[in-house]
Design an enzyme around this catalytic site. Structure first.
Site, PDB file in Angstrom:
ATOM      1  N   LYS A 172      35.312  34.567  32.481  1.00 45.51           N
ATOM      2  CA  LYS A 172      36.255  35.255  31.966  1.00 45.51           C
ATOM      3  C   LYS A 172      35.432  36.206  30.982  1.00 45.51           C
ATOM      4  CE  LYS A 172      40.129  32.907  32.739  1.00 45.51           C
ATOM      5  NZ  LYS A 172      41.550  33.283  33.245  1.00 45.51           N
ATOM      6  N   LYS A 198      32.876  29.863  38.632  1.00 39.81           N
ATOM      7  CA  LYS A 198      33.840  30.437  39.435  1.00 39.81           C
ATOM      8  C   LYS A 198      34.391  31.745  39.165  1.00 39.81           C
ATOM      9  CE  LYS A 198      37.994  28.906  40.207  1.00 39.81           C
ATOM     10  NZ  LYS A 198      38.820  29.952  39.786  1.00 39.81           N
ATOM     11  N   ASP A 200      37.674  34.320  38.980  1.00 38.62           N
ATOM     12  CA  ASP A 200      39.032  33.891  38.709  1.00 38.62           C
ATOM     13  C   ASP A 200      39.882  34.377  40.084  1.00 38.62           C
ATOM     14  OD1 ASP A 200      41.185  34.017  36.467  1.00 38.62           O
ATOM     15  OD2 ASP A 200      41.905  35.431  37.733  1.00 38.62           O
ATOM     16  N   HIS A 287      42.907  28.039  45.705  1.00 37.25           N
ATOM     17  CA  HIS A 287      43.691  28.110  44.597  1.00 37.25           C
ATOM     18  C   HIS A 287      45.346  28.298  44.776  1.00 37.25           C
ATOM     19  CE1 HIS A 287      44.649  29.587  40.456  1.00 37.25           C
ATOM     20  NE2 HIS A 287      43.335  29.314  40.249  1.00 37.25           N
TER      21      HIS A 287
END
Lengths: 433, 433
Positions: A172, A198, A200, A287
């Site tokens: 982030k 990873k 997002d 996800h």
């Protein structure tokens, strides 16, 4: 349906060939007699008790879904959520176990979905409220699927990590940050001790961060971090995109050094994941966008553990899912059911790594570990690593320090006295717990 | 989020570049202040108000979703459906219009879905109950999609039918009947006057009715019916299958004489449909399994008109949808919104044919026509044609006779006095109305 037709949709488990059926657990609220409603549910989702005009034929024995168990929980004053256009009559809350012949549709995920949560389920006469709670497959059906290529054991081999959880982190800022600074903070997090940095789930192949550029920078940063730390690392690239681009994006990202790939399972479609599974050289991680739209209501929709099982069937090696705590608005028993669905016996279909996530940090690790009850899970902070006040390297270090405390049975507060990254994490994130 | 950060997620419509955003209408129930909840919703679904540690940066202007309108409907005693693990505080029912920058994800259906009904929507702090009610696209976004290849006008040209509804029929028995008798009753229905005889959404490429064999028989039957009646007919083959098989099945079915193809949109995935759209030689028709799982609850999930619009975007030429009447448990205004979504201006994206279905027959045609308010719709009986007491040919004839009555402003009961197929249909199906 007439009363005489109802028994044709009921069977005792010992009367059917177990390998020919999949098994479905439904909760439903019906208006009218439960036996008739359950028979309708079977009729609508398999063969609709049809015969041609003037011909005496009955497809039910071979093609009909059958009620194996029907339990009337209680009579209700009204259905638990309002649905317009329903019929009048007494209302009952029920559970049913239904056996559905899988030869009706075969080993095809879209056709399986159409059979078990399609028109026949959600538009069965007199059943305005229904939830598919669980699904079970016989070996004969599972044998027609490839399942995960790597699974928990394969992921552990890549990372050479066997005795602890796998530490993920979501890089982030997720949206807007160009590839260069993005790769720099990913690199810092690996140095600090993350196993997997990873993308997002919202960050894919965009004009301001194209996959070819981002994966090249992150691939190089990963290799540098591996050289400097001496341990294997994973860059998990999100290749969620149109179906006809995911093979190409796989090839680009893997060539550039991404050594695991993420897809938003329901938005891409489980069948597209199965397609990629046949091609992939690296582990595939799921996800969860979209799933809550049909799984959150207690009495309506599809339970998330059904999707977890289908994600295993499609070939995911690890499944990121809503985790523990208020933030993710998911009951604890549902989180635990999803974790169990990653581990449970599905014949040759490998066990997959559950990653229950949501506002995690060094402060929440112990709780998650205790609830999971095993080291076979992934832990996936975002802010807990990349919002750490001393930066992402310290953020990752704080997670590893928390694990060192836990695995040596030391209170993290005690361990923090001699570990400043953990100390800062406790200070920054305790109020968020 | 602190109070000072909230205004950064609000904007007036005239302050933003309209072409850079898609527009989302949400209903939500929040716990705590509505302004803060709406700001969180924007933050979570776009850029999570992130900055790197030690760096002064703000991605909100370019990448942030923004609240354009927020309306507090009322204060609630509690949220309208129970959701575990929520916070305490005053509860409000609200509506919000949000502008979301489409450059965050680009012209990709899976990424669009992840942005507008993903984690950021369903896991926004303090918003346990939320429904995506509608979606609007600017021309700049629509221009990046192909949309339907044929649309309403293309379908009408194939059939050479311009002044009336298109008459579909679902060949039944749907599950279990071998291809030979299946093609025979399809043939009968064309002779009787159907435009389109179709596979059921549950019937795809199975061991007991393989697509290569079924499509060959139906293709031949269609050509025979065209020769005998002198008018064009369509065999609509269901090629719902794994994503990596649908191009192959398209080629087989079309080569064999299927001149339109059906896919179960959500089970296959909208992105796979967009892939097929680039390849297809024939119109593509959508069926609706799975959608009710997230659209039926009044206050939670995703409104079906959002999916209707996305189906147009993906390239379907016609959309079968739950229609009028008690049987389909869908409010009339929702059916009408879905029909409108097929017609409304979406730039160069063609208008598509709505097919509102559910227990239709000659008896229900007038009602459906009056509710739609146009001849631009498809009418899709199953039992009303294939369960007609005189057989499928008579069943199809009864539909055409009902239309003759309607279009000449004759009561169908009067018209039935001299048309025995219609008379038999009224007798058989009136009680089911």
């Amino acid at each position: 349906m007439e009363a005489k037709d109802i028994p044709g949709f009921f069977a005792k488990p010992e009367e059917i060939d177990a390998e020919k059926y999949i098994y479905l657990d439904y909760y439903f609220e019906c208006i009218g007699e439960p036996e008739a409603a359950a028979a309708h549910l079977c009729s609508e989702q398999s063969t609709a008790q049809w015969k041609r005009v003037g011909i005496d034929e009955d497809f039910r024995e071979e093609f009909g879904a059958k009620v194996l168990e029907l339990k009337v929980i209680k009579e209700l004053d009204e259905i638990s959520c309002p649905v317009k256009n329903v019929f009048d009559g007494k209302t009952y809350a029920c559970k049913a176990k239904i056996a559905h012949p899988h030869n009706n549709f075969g080993p095809r995920i879209p056709n399986l979905l159409s059979a078990v949560c399609g028109e026949g389920t959600f538009f069965s006469p007199g059943i305005p409220i229904i939830k598919l709670l669980d699904i079970h497959f016989p070996k004969s059906y599972l044998n027609q699927f490839e399942g995960p290529k790597f699974g928990i054991e394969g992921l552990r081999e890549i990372l050479n990590v066997y005795d602890r959880p796998i530490f993920f982190g979501v890089i982030k800022p997720n949206i807007g940050l160009p590839p260069e600074p993005f790769s720099e903070i990913g690199y810092q997090s690996w140095l600090g001790g993350l196993d997997i940095a990873k993308d997002d789930e919202m960050l894919a192949d965009t004009s301001w961060s194209p996959t070819p550029i981002r994966s090249k920078l992150l691939g190089a940063a990963r290799e540098k971090a591996e050289r400097e730390t001496g341990v294997p690392k994973i860059y998990l690239a999100n290749i969620t995109d149109e179906v006809d681009r995911i093979i190409e994006l796989h090839d680009i990202a893997v060539e550039n050094g991404a050594n695991a790939l993420m897809l938003n399972a329901m938005p891409v479609g489980l069948s597209a994941v199965r397609m990629l599974r046949k091609h992939t050289k690296v582990p595939l991680i799921a996800h969860f966008p979209f799933t809550a739209s049909f799984s959150r209501m207690q009495h309506y929709g599809i339970h998330s553990q059904v999707i977890t099982k289908l994600q295993r069937l499609a070939g995911f090696d690890s499944i990121i899912m809503p985790g523990f705590g208020n933030r993710m608005m998911t009951p604890e028993d549902e989180v635990l059911q999803n974790i169990k669905a990653c581990y449970e016996d599905m014949g040759h279909i490998k066990r997959v790594l559950p990653v229950p996530g949501g506002s995690d940090s060094a402060v929440t690790l112990k709780n998650v570990y205790e609830k999971v009850g095993s080291t076979d899970f992934g832990f996936v902070p975002g802010r807990g690593v990349f919002g750490h006040p001393m930066g992402p390297k310290a953020g990752a270090a704080s997670i590893r320090q928390a694990w060192e405390a836990i695995s040596s049975a030391t209170p993290i507060e005690t361990y923090a006295e001699t570990h400043e990254e953990l100390k800062a994490a406790i200070h920054a994130f305790s109020k968020r717990k």
